[in-house]
Design a protein around this motif. Structure first.
Motif, PDB file in Angstrom:
ATOM      1  N   PRO A 304       0.801  -1.227   0.000  1.00  0.00           N
ATOM      2  CA  PRO A 304       0.000   0.000   0.000  1.00  0.00           C
ATOM      3  C   PRO A 304       0.831   1.273   0.000  1.00  0.00           C
ATOM      4  O   PRO A 304       0.342   2.324  -0.433  1.00  0.00           O
ATOM      5  CB  PRO A 304      -0.844  -0.121   1.268  1.00  0.00           C
ATOM      6  N   ASP A 305       2.076   1.206   0.494  1.00  0.00           N
ATOM      7  CA  ASP A 305       2.917   2.402   0.528  1.00  0.00           C
ATOM      8  C   ASP A 305       3.963   2.411  -0.581  1.00  0.00           C
ATOM      9  O   ASP A 305       4.925   3.180  -0.520  1.00  0.00           O
ATOM     10  CB  ASP A 305       3.600   2.515   1.891  1.00  0.00           C
ATOM     11  N   ASP A 306       3.796   1.553  -1.572  1.00  0.00           N
ATOM     12  CA  ASP A 306       4.688   1.563  -2.731  1.00  0.00           C
ATOM     13  C   ASP A 306       4.673   2.968  -3.341  1.00  0.00           C
ATOM     14  O   ASP A 306       3.610   3.547  -3.587  1.00  0.00           O
ATOM     15  CB  ASP A 306       4.201   0.530  -3.753  1.00  0.00           C
ATOM     16  N   THR A 310       1.436   5.344  -4.436  1.00  0.00           N
ATOM     17  CA  THR A 310       1.043   6.591  -3.776  1.00  0.00           C
ATOM     18  C   THR A 310       1.144   7.781  -4.720  1.00  0.00           C
ATOM     19  O   THR A 310       0.309   8.696  -4.691  1.00  0.00           O
ATOM     20  CB  THR A 310       1.901   6.833  -2.531  1.00  0.00           C
ATOM     21  N   ALA A 311       2.155   7.781  -5.606  1.00  0.00           N
ATOM     22  CA  ALA A 311       2.278   8.873  -6.564  1.00  0.00           C
ATOM     23  C   ALA A 311       1.083   8.873  -7.524  1.00  0.00           C
ATOM     24  O   ALA A 311       0.523   9.937  -7.840  1.00  0.00           O
ATOM     25  CB  ALA A 311       3.586   8.760  -7.344  1.00  0.00           C
ATOM     26  N   ALA A 312       0.686   7.693  -7.979  1.00  0.00           N
ATOM     27  CA  ALA A 312      -0.460   7.606  -8.875  1.00  0.00           C
ATOM     28  C   ALA A 312      -1.741   8.048  -8.182  1.00  0.00           C
ATOM     29  O   ALA A 312      -2.595   8.705  -8.782  1.00  0.00           O
ATOM     30  CB  ALA A 312      -0.606   6.183  -9.402  1.00  0.00           C
ATOM     31  N   ASP A 347       2.091  11.328   4.836  1.00  0.00           N
ATOM     32  CA  ASP A 347       3.058  12.425   4.754  1.00  0.00           C
ATOM     33  C   ASP A 347       4.176  12.088   3.773  1.00  0.00           C
ATOM     34  O   ASP A 347       4.532  12.885   2.907  1.00  0.00           O
ATOM     35  CB  ASP A 347       3.643  12.712   6.129  1.00  0.00           C
ATOM     36  N   ALA A 348       4.731  10.878   3.942  1.00  0.00           N
ATOM     37  CA  ALA A 348       5.793  10.457   3.030  1.00  0.00           C
ATOM     38  C   ALA A 348       5.271  10.325   1.608  1.00  0.00           C
ATOM     39  O   ALA A 348       5.975  10.619   0.642  1.00  0.00           O
ATOM     40  CB  ALA A 348       6.379   9.133   3.505  1.00  0.00           C
ATOM     41  N   ALA A 349       4.027   9.911   1.477  1.00  0.00           N
ATOM     42  CA  ALA A 349       3.445   9.764   0.142  1.00  0.00           C
ATOM     43  C   ALA A 349       3.349  11.109  -0.560  1.00  0.00           C
ATOM     44  O   ALA A 349       3.628  11.217  -1.764  1.00  0.00           O
ATOM     45  CB  ALA A 349       2.070   9.112   0.250  1.00  0.00           C
ATOM     46  N   VAL A 350       2.945  12.143   0.172  1.00  0.00           N
ATOM     47  CA  VAL A 350       2.841  13.465  -0.422  1.00  0.00           C
ATOM     48  C   VAL A 350       4.217  13.970  -0.854  1.00  0.00           C
ATOM     49  O   VAL A 350       4.389  14.478  -1.973  1.00  0.00           O
ATOM     50  CB  VAL A 350       2.191  14.448   0.564  1.00  0.00           C
ATOM     51  N   LEU A 351       5.198  13.825   0.016  1.00  0.00           N
ATOM     52  CA  LEU A 351       6.549  14.277  -0.327  1.00  0.00           C
ATOM     53  C   LEU A 351       7.114  13.488  -1.500  1.00  0.00           C
ATOM     54  O   LEU A 351       7.797  14.041  -2.364  1.00  0.00           O
ATOM     55  CB  LEU A 351       7.461  14.157   0.886  1.00  0.00           C
ATOM     56  N   ASN A 352       6.795  12.206  -1.556  1.00  0.00           N
ATOM     57  CA  ASN A 352       7.259  11.384  -2.677  1.00  0.00           C
ATOM     58  C   ASN A 352       6.639  11.865  -3.991  1.00  0.00           C
ATOM     59  O   ASN A 352       7.320  11.940  -5.020  1.00  0.00           O
ATOM     60  CB  ASN A 352       6.896   9.924  -2.431  1.00  0.00           C
ATOM     61  N   VAL A 354       5.705  14.852  -4.690  1.00  0.00           N
ATOM     62  CA  VAL A 354       6.355  16.115  -5.055  1.00  0.00           C
ATOM     63  C   VAL A 354       7.724  15.846  -5.662  1.00  0.00           C
ATOM     64  O   VAL A 354       8.108  16.425  -6.683  1.00  0.00           O
ATOM     65  CB  VAL A 354       6.462  17.033  -3.828  1.00  0.00           C
ATOM     66  N   GLU A 355       8.477  14.949  -5.041  1.00  0.00           N
ATOM     67  CA  GLU A 355       9.819  14.631  -5.544  1.00  0.00           C
ATOM     68  C   GLU A 355       9.768  13.984  -6.918  1.00  0.00           C
ATOM     69  O   GLU A 355      10.650  14.198  -7.751  1.00  0.00           O
ATOM     70  CB  GLU A 355      10.532  13.713  -4.554  1.00  0.00           C
ATOM     71  N   GLU A 356       8.724  13.201  -7.172  1.00  0.00           N
ATOM     72  CA  GLU A 356       8.593  12.525  -8.461  1.00  0.00           C
ATOM     73  C   GLU A 356       8.048  13.446  -9.544  1.00  0.00           C
ATOM     74  O   GLU A 356       7.941  13.042 -10.700  1.00  0.00           O
ATOM     75  CB  GLU A 356       7.683  11.301  -8.318  1.00  0.00           C
ATOM     76  N   GLY A 357       7.679  14.647  -9.184  1.00  0.00           N
ATOM     77  CA  GLY A 357       7.155  15.575 -10.161  1.00  0.00           C
ATOM     78  C   GLY A 357       5.696  15.373 -10.495  1.00  0.00           C
ATOM     79  O   GLY A 357       5.176  15.993 -11.431  1.00  0.00           O
ATOM     80  N   VAL A 358       5.008  14.541  -9.736  1.00  0.00           N
ATOM     81  CA  VAL A 358       3.585  14.322  -9.967  1.00  0.00           C
ATOM     82  C   VAL A 358       2.787  15.554  -9.564  1.00  0.00           C
ATOM     83  O   VAL A 358       1.788  15.904 -10.197  1.00  0.00           O
ATOM     84  CB  VAL A 358       3.087  13.083  -9.207  1.00  0.00           C
ATOM     85  N   ALA A 359       3.216  16.215  -8.494  1.00  0.00           N
ATOM     86  CA  ALA A 359       2.501  17.391  -7.985  1.00  0.00           C
ATOM     87  C   ALA A 359       3.511  18.431  -7.539  1.00  0.00           C
ATOM     88  O   ALA A 359       4.680  18.125  -7.279  1.00  0.00           O
ATOM     89  CB  ALA A 359       1.595  16.998  -6.824  1.00  0.00           C
ATOM     90  N   LEU A 360       3.048  19.656  -7.460  1.00  0.00           N
ATOM     91  CA  LEU A 360       3.852  20.754  -6.933  1.00  0.00           C
ATOM     92  C   LEU A 360       3.291  21.171  -5.586  1.00  0.00           C
ATOM     93  O   LEU A 360       2.086  21.098  -5.351  1.00  0.00           O
ATOM     94  CB  LEU A 360       3.828  21.950  -7.889  1.00  0.00           C
ATOM     95  N   LEU A 361       4.161  21.613  -4.704  1.00  0.00           N
ATOM     96  CA  LEU A 361       3.778  22.020  -3.355  1.00  0.00           C
ATOM     97  C   LEU A 361       3.882  23.536  -3.256  1.00  0.00           C
ATOM     98  O   LEU A 361       4.891  24.128  -3.638  1.00  0.00           O
ATOM     99  CB  LEU A 361       4.702  21.354  -2.329  1.00  0.00           C
TER     100      LEU A 361
END
Length: 826
Positions: A304-306, A310-312, A347-352, A354-361
């Motif tokens: 579940p935390d892959d 989480t990015a998808a 929390d880690a999912a959101v940061l991941n 952002v790092e993957e470029g899926v979303a901007l913060l």
């Protein structure tokens, strides 16, 4: 307000068989999806209440009607939520027959004018048909809009690449600070002289407006419509076969192969094999289905935390929010939604993501996207998301964090910069006093004087106030300026042309951007215009507005004109409302009221009051009904018999408007009943017959009414307001729907001689003040209200305002423009 001649509201002559009841909340095809970032009923155009007619609707007085309503949102969002809640069999519904209920659900949003990406038969926004179709001599409007979107995405990729590069000293700066740093370095290195930068500080003044400009190129007449042609090549057999193999290995239906290739490209098989959650990019696929597909392919490797999962999920949540009009979401809401999808560390999912470029913060009012230094040195809140600069004052208010898709972030930033450019480069000393003196009304004169000294102006008013922008266009052309008006719909274009008296002064916005209408482009690629007036401005979404403003040259003037009371855009953003709220440009409020009983009724609704109006000519009629079946029966009776007999308005000039597409009295049920009465036939052309009224969606956010003329090997031939359109066979199912009955969103920006607004008992939760304001204002001479919602109608008008949308445009404008530029008048 009384019943029409020959009507006996509330009697027992309803049809014996009522239409089936609407589904209960959350349990039917039109119910909301629980996997969005927020909970609660998000519906504006789909009834969600349990079936049942409103009892006691025996009054014919508007004031004595109706009760509770839910928050208003675009109908496309509800349809999207419905699609994502279907069982796994619905994953193939995007390729099902037009006669099947599954296909109807997954493609219905296309006819809303906003979600053709989700509604396409191939599950792809750009799936335009077979590669065998002969290319047309010129691009269609849809292709031009898609090309503009591709250009935006190319800039997004460039931005990502720049962010991925090593950051040098000063690399964290942006905006004016970054420009100043670049200027200093260029001067220090000898690359440019210091005067090169100072010379750009003051734009060259525009020629005096009173002096005629050099004759511009002759305005191009509206070009004949060309058949829609594919915007991209059809999937290759090899790619389809490779995807089918991956889908079969993962236990997914092979029918998803074509939608997957359309959504992911020729490399879809490799993407799905390495990251099975890419399957969520296909219309109708739910997270649970993607999880099962991933488990079949990856086995114990996934959880579940892959990070891929989480990015998808973050990307999907933001896409769903965009369908509801948001360009960003509160990070806390995203974390909550992720927890609902069994993500153990949101929390880690959101940061991941952002790092993957899926979303901007973003921080509230500015870009707060963290870089590596921030991640190491910054402080995090208890949820793991950095909320404030660690060096900030301890007493400073906490910064709210938002997540957004880069396409909308780029569009909002580009739009804010472009509007600021227009404000700053416009000639502000022009004197149009003489032109204003000849204006037909005081409000028109005020608008002309205001535009003379401002590059950006907001004009607000009702239907009658459209005469003021028309007067402005005529005055500007009299001064030798290249002035043009752009409307949301072909109907709006015709009404503007009638008001100016010159067809060359009016275009549709889509036609202007595609080059099919208007003066074309100058040698620099900008629109050859000095003044552009955009009518129906509330229908502008942020991406369309960004493309439009970017196409205007320095020194050009832009007027955004519209009625702030109507429903907002089908796409993401609230451009008109944000520009108004930012108060960064002059605002002209019309003092011209809408005339007649309908205008009086609409004016009251706009301030939250549902007043009884005196309608001696039966301009407004209330027809009480007890249930959905009677509502359908009365609607057909009004359109086919009563309105034509009482007002000499033929059935083809009467528009039916209802709250949603599903339910026993939604657009589908009403269109079926109206077709049987007005144009019965076997539907031999993909469910359509010659003479059928339809609504065509050539691109997201646009609903174009038309009539079926014929069909052949090229496709379905339509007449859309006198413009011939050919819809390829493969696109008919996804982009054409019957159009005797529309949703209020589809009807926005258009008017008909008569309107019949249908409010069945199960529609109460879909009502809001903007919905009622929009729907009731579509009739020019007559309005009939088929009313079965008891007290929900006055409650919605008084208590249910527009659903708020989360956007960043307002703070961006407030940061770029000074408030002294705004001086509301009128």
């Amino acid at each position: 307000m009384t019943a029409l001649p020959g009507e006996t509201p509330g009697t027992d002559d309803a049809p014996a068989e009522d239409a089936p009841a609407a589904p209960a909340p959350g349990g039917g095809a039109d119910g909301p999806s629980p996997d969005g970032p927020t909970a609660g009923p998000d519906a504006a155009e789909a009834p969600e209440a349990a079936a049942g007619g409103a009892a006691g609707a025996d009054a014919v007085d508007v004031v004595a009607e109706v009760a509770s309503a839910s928050s208003e949102e675009p109908p496309e969002a509800v349809e999207e939520s419905a699609k994502t809640e279907k069982p796994s069999e619905a994953a193939n519904s995007s390729v099902a027959s037009a006669d099947g209920s599954a296909a109807e659900e997954t493609s219905e949003t296309s006819a809303d004018g906003s979600e053709s990406a989700e509604a396409s038969a191939d599950g792809s926004e750009t799936a335009e048909g077979s590669a065998d179709a002969a290319p047309a001599a010129e691009l269609s409007e849809a292709q031009a809009e898609l090309a503009a979107q591709r250009e935006l995405r190319e800039r997004i990729e460039k931005r990502k690449a720049e962010k991925a590069a090593p950051i040098s000293a000063g690399g964290g700066l942006s905006g004016t600070a970054a420009d100043l740093l670049a200027a200093v370095r260029a001067v220090e290195s000898g690359e440019k002289a210091g005067t090169a930068f100072f010379a750009r500080a003051a734009p060259a003044p525009a020629p005096a407006p009173a002096s005629p400009r050099p004759a511009p190129a002759a305005a191009q007449p509206p070009r004949p419509a060309v058949p829609e042609v594919p915007a991209q090549q059809a999937a290759s057999p090899e790619a389809l076969e490779a995807v089918r193999a991956v889908l079969a290995q993962g236990g997914a239906p092979e029918a998803l192969a074509r939608p997957a290739v359309d959504a992911l490209g020729e490399q879809a098989a490799e993407l799905l094999r390495s990251d099975p959650w890419h399957l969520l990019a296909v219309s109708g696929v739910r997270p649970e289905q993607a999880d099962g597909f991933a488990r079949a392919l990856l086995g114990s490797e996934c959880g579940p935390d892959d990070g891929r999962r989480t990015a998808a999920l973050v990307g999907r949540l933001l896409e769903q929010a965009a369908l509801r009009g948001h360009t960003a979401l509160d990070a806390a809401a995203v974390r909550t939604a992720l927890a609902g999808h069994a993500v153990r560390d949101p929390d880690a999912a959101v940061l991941n993501a952002v790092e993957e470029g899926v979303a901007l913060l973003f921080g509230e009012g500015g870009d707060a996207e963290p870089d590596e230094t921030d991640a190491e040195d910054g402080e995090q809140d208890e949820d793991g998301v950095r909320e404030a600069d660690p060096t900030a004052d301890a007493d400073a208010a906490p910064v709210r964090m938002f997540l957004g898709l880069d396409r909308y972030a780029l569009a909002e930033e580009s739009l804010a910069d472009g509007l600021a450019r227009l404000v700053n480069t416009c000639e502000k000393t022009a004197d149009w006093t003489e032109a204003a003196a000849g204006a037909p009304s005081p409000s028109a004169a005020e608008l002309i004087r205001t535009v003379a000294s401002a590059g950006l102006v907001v004009h607000s008013g009702g239907e009658a106030a459209r005469a003021e922008p028309a007067a402005l266009i005529a005055a500007a052309r009299g001064l030798g300026l290249r002035a043009l008006g752009a409307a949301h719909s072909e109907d709006g274009r015709r009404r503007l042309a009638a008001a100016t008296g010159d067809p060359a002064t009016a275009v549709t916005l889509a036609g202007l951007l595609s080059g099919a209408q208007g003066p074309g482009r100058d040698e620099d690629g900008a629109l050859a215009l000095d003044l552009l007036v955009v009518l129906d401005a509330p229908q502008l979404d942020v991406e369309g507005a960004a493309v439009l403003v970017e196409a205007l040259a320095d020194g050009a003037r832009l007027v955004l004109s519209g009625d702030p009371g109507v429903l907002g855009s089908a796409g993401a953003g609230r451009v008109f409302a944000d520009v108004l709220a930012a108060r960064a440009c002059p605002q002209v409020v019309s003092r011209t009221p809408d005339p007649g009983p309908i205008g009086e009724l609409i004016s009251g609704i706009g301030i939250g009051e549902l007043n009884q109006v005196d309608a001696p000519g039966k301009e407004v009629v209330i027809v009480p009904v007890r249930d959905a079946g009677e509502a359908v029966h009365r609607t057909v009776q009004l359109v086919a018999d009563s309105v034509p007999r009482a007002f000499s308005i033929p059935a083809e000039e009467t528009q039916v408007i209802t709250v949603g597409h599903g339910g026993a009295a939604g657009t589908r049920a009403l269109n079926e009943a109206l077709k049987q009465r007005l144009n019965p036939g076997p539907g031999r052309f993909g469910g359509f017959d010659p003479g059928d009224r339809v609504v065509h969606v050539p691109a997201p956010g646009r609903a174009v009414p038309g009539v079926v003329r014929s069909a052949d090997g090229e496709g379905l031939h339509l007449d859309c307001g006198g413009v011939p359109v050919v819809v390829p066979q493969e696109r008919v199912e996804s982009s054409v729907r019957h159009g005797w009955a529309l949703s209020a969103h589809q009807a926005a920006g258009m008017r008909w001689p008569a309107a019949v607004v249908v409010l069945p008992g199960d529609a109460a939760q879909g009502l809001s003040r903007p919905w009622v304001y929009t729907a009731f204002g579509r009739g020019e001479r007559h309005l009939s209200v088929v009313h079965g919602v008891d007290r929900a109608l006055p409650h919605a008008v008084a208590e249910v305002p527009a659903q708020e949308r989360t956007t960043r445009l307002r703070p961006l404008l407030e940061a770029l423009l000074t408030p002294d530029a705004a001086s509301p008048t009128g």
